[in-house]
Design a protein around this motif. Structure first.
Motif, PDB file in Angstrom:
ATOM      1  N   TRP A   1       1.080  -1.306   0.163  1.00  0.00           N
ATOM      2  CA  TRP A   1       0.028   0.276   0.028  1.00  0.00           C
ATOM      3  C   TRP A   1       1.065   1.087  -0.364  1.00  0.00           C
ATOM      4  O   TRP A   1       0.801   2.497   1.191  1.00  0.00           O
ATOM      5  N   VAL A   2       1.387   0.832  -1.150  1.00  0.00           N
ATOM      6  CA  VAL A   2       2.502   3.054  -1.290  1.00  0.00           C
ATOM      7  C   VAL A   2       1.690   3.416  -1.604  1.00  0.00           C
ATOM      8  O   VAL A   2       1.381   3.471  -2.226  1.00  0.00           O
ATOM      9  N   VAL A   3       2.487   5.192  -0.473  1.00  0.00           N
ATOM     10  CA  VAL A   3       2.145   5.820  -0.650  1.00  0.00           C
ATOM     11  C   VAL A   3       2.534   7.218  -0.935  1.00  0.00           C
ATOM     12  O   VAL A   3       3.400   7.228  -0.469  1.00  0.00           O
TER      13      VAL A   3
ATOM     14  N   ASN B   1      -1.488   6.628  -6.670  1.00  0.00           N
ATOM     15  CA  ASN B   1      -1.859   5.998  -5.643  1.00  0.00           C
ATOM     16  C   ASN B   1      -2.291   6.288  -4.710  1.00  0.00           C
ATOM     17  O   ASN B   1      -3.544   7.392  -5.023  1.00  0.00           O
ATOM     18  N   PHE B   2      -3.506   5.912  -4.002  1.00  0.00           N
ATOM     19  CA  PHE B   2      -4.579   5.435  -2.873  1.00  0.00           C
ATOM     20  C   PHE B   2      -4.995   7.631  -2.412  1.00  0.00           C
ATOM     21  O   PHE B   2      -5.575   7.586  -2.649  1.00  0.00           O
ATOM     22  N   VAL B   3      -3.685   8.054  -1.644  1.00  0.00           N
ATOM     23  CA  VAL B   3      -3.661   9.255  -1.500  1.00  0.00           C
ATOM     24  C   VAL B   3      -4.784   9.905  -2.208  1.00  0.00           C
ATOM     25  O   VAL B   3      -5.227  10.747  -2.149  1.00  0.00           O
ATOM     26  N   LYS B   4      -3.205  10.218  -3.019  1.00  0.00           N
ATOM     27  CA  LYS B   4      -3.755  10.737  -4.166  1.00  0.00           C
ATOM     28  C   LYS B   4      -5.093  11.310  -5.452  1.00  0.00           C
ATOM     29  O   LYS B   4      -6.058  11.928  -5.117  1.00  0.00           O
ATOM     30  N   THR B   5      -5.700   9.922  -5.177  1.00  0.00           N
ATOM     31  CA  THR B   5      -7.333   9.290  -5.837  1.00  0.00           C
ATOM     32  C   THR B   5      -8.116  10.072  -4.532  1.00  0.00           C
ATOM     33  O   THR B   5      -9.360  10.457  -5.214  1.00  0.00           O
TER      34      THR B   5
ATOM     35  N   GLY C   1      -4.710  -3.825   5.843  1.00  0.00           N
ATOM     36  CA  GLY C   1      -3.100  -4.149   5.059  1.00  0.00           C
ATOM     37  C   GLY C   1      -2.208  -2.539   6.168  1.00  0.00           C
ATOM     38  O   GLY C   1      -2.903  -2.141   6.780  1.00  0.00           O
ATOM     39  N   GLY C   2      -0.752  -2.123   5.541  1.00  0.00           N
ATOM     40  CA  GLY C   2       0.039  -1.060   6.030  1.00  0.00           C
ATOM     41  C   GLY C   2      -0.144  -0.295   5.365  1.00  0.00           C
ATOM     42  O   GLY C   2       0.486  -0.616   4.267  1.00  0.00           O
ATOM     43  N   PRO C   3      -0.668   1.108   5.301  1.00  0.00           N
ATOM     44  CA  PRO C   3      -0.258   1.771   4.579  1.00  0.00           C
ATOM     45  C   PRO C   3       0.854   2.213   4.118  1.00  0.00           C
ATOM     46  O   PRO C   3       1.615   2.411   5.699  1.00  0.00           O
ATOM     47  N   THR C   4       2.263   2.240   3.525  1.00  0.00           N
ATOM     48  CA  THR C   4       3.637   2.764   3.827  1.00  0.00           C
ATOM     49  C   THR C   4       4.169   3.929   2.991  1.00  0.00           C
ATOM     50  O   THR C   4       4.177   4.001   1.713  1.00  0.00           O
ATOM     51  N   PRO C   5       4.743   5.164   3.746  1.00  0.00           N
ATOM     52  CA  PRO C   5       5.002   5.861   2.715  1.00  0.00           C
ATOM     53  C   PRO C   5       6.025   4.979   2.212  1.00  0.00           C
ATOM     54  O   PRO C   5       6.923   4.761   2.212  1.00  0.00           O
TER      55      PRO C   5
END
Length: 281
Positions: A146-148, A154-158, A177-181
């Motif tokens: 879950w890379v952001v 990526n999910f954050v921008k969407t 899951g674990g979102p990962t910066p």
């Protein structure tokens, strides 16, 4: 420490450039992963101390229709890189994914858990892992999820884009899951590379943000961080069909990485705050 990095415009590569601006970054023009021999040749000619592969085929759904090409990029190219790095005695660091697992159950996957990909993307990434290990030398395979970031798609921008124009959004709530910066992944790669240059062993490790959450709850956190009034409505995966089957369980046990390199799981909430601040500055 001099680094050779495959990748220039991806999420992790962009963050690596902030932390290690003096490294050599190879984009598609310099080293196309569809040409594994060219990637190997770049390593054979380098004077770097370590090699990081931050380039990959990341279009999960597109891989269903183009699995052969995805496997060259995610499988054959990393294998060729690892062989070239091993021949030079250079540490080789490679990013992989939780998609190599079957996504079942509720327990966090350990690094040695049996692999069983659900889709073409996962199979291509598993091929890369297999090739990297077979090359010998001293590789590090870093599985993440879950890379952001503030870069790329990526999910954050969407969520920020959609949330700014809608009152409600339907978001999957049964995938955990674990979102990962990407910034945290970049820091981890640099820390590990330094240690491996000094003789530390690589291996297969997991690195994902904490705490584990659902896509729906992550979306709520994004809206709250950006002060957007958009409400999130939970839906099951079955109501959001995609060409590639997604895992329900993306939890990763990251304890081995902390034991080996002293790197703890990052708090994705802090990473999210930094990403939103950058995007809205």
């Amino acid at each position: 420490m001099k680094l050779l990095v495959f990748g220039k415009t991806g999420q992790v590569a962009r963050e690596l450039q902030r932390l290690a601006p003096d490294a050599i970054y190879l984009g598609r023009d310099e080293a196309d992963l569809l040409n594994p021999a060219a990637c190997a040749a770049a390593i054979a000619a380098t004077d770097a101390d370590a090699v990081i592969n931050a380039a990959a085929w990341t279009a999960v759904d597109k891989a269903e229709a183009e699995e052969a090409a995805a496997t060259v990029v995610n499988g054959d190219a990393p294998a060729a890189m690892a062989q070239a790095a091993a021949a030079r005695g250079l540490p080789f660091l490679h990013i992989s994914t939780d998609y190599v697992f079957n996504g079942q159950g509720t327990q966090a996957f350990m690094p040695d858990h049996p692999t069983e990909p659900l889709n073409a993307y996962g199979r291509s990434k598993l091929a890369g892992e297999t090739g990297v290990r077979a090359a010998g030398g001293n590789p590090l395979i870093l599985r993440t999820s879950w890379v952001v970031s503030a870069h790329g798609a990526n999910f954050v921008k969407t969520m920020l884009r959609l949330g700014a124009g809608r009152e409600t959004l339907n978001v999957v709530a049964d995938q955990i899951g674990g979102p990962t910066p990407a910034a945290a992944i970049a820091r981890t790669l640099i820390t590990a590379a330094k240690a491996m240059i000094q003789g530390a062993q690589g291996g297969t490790h997991h690195f994902a943000g904490s705490p584990d959450t659902s896509w729906a709850d992550f979306a709520r956190a994004i809206m709250a961080e950006a002060n957007l009034p958009c409400r999130i409505h939970d839906i099951p995966t079955a109501d959001y069909p995609t060409p590639a089957r997604r895992p329900l369980n993306s939890r990763l046990d990251c304890s081995a990485l902390q034991a080996a390199f002293g790197i703890p799981r990052p708090d994705w909430r802090l990473g999210l705050a930094a990403i939103v601040k950058e995007l809205t500055a």
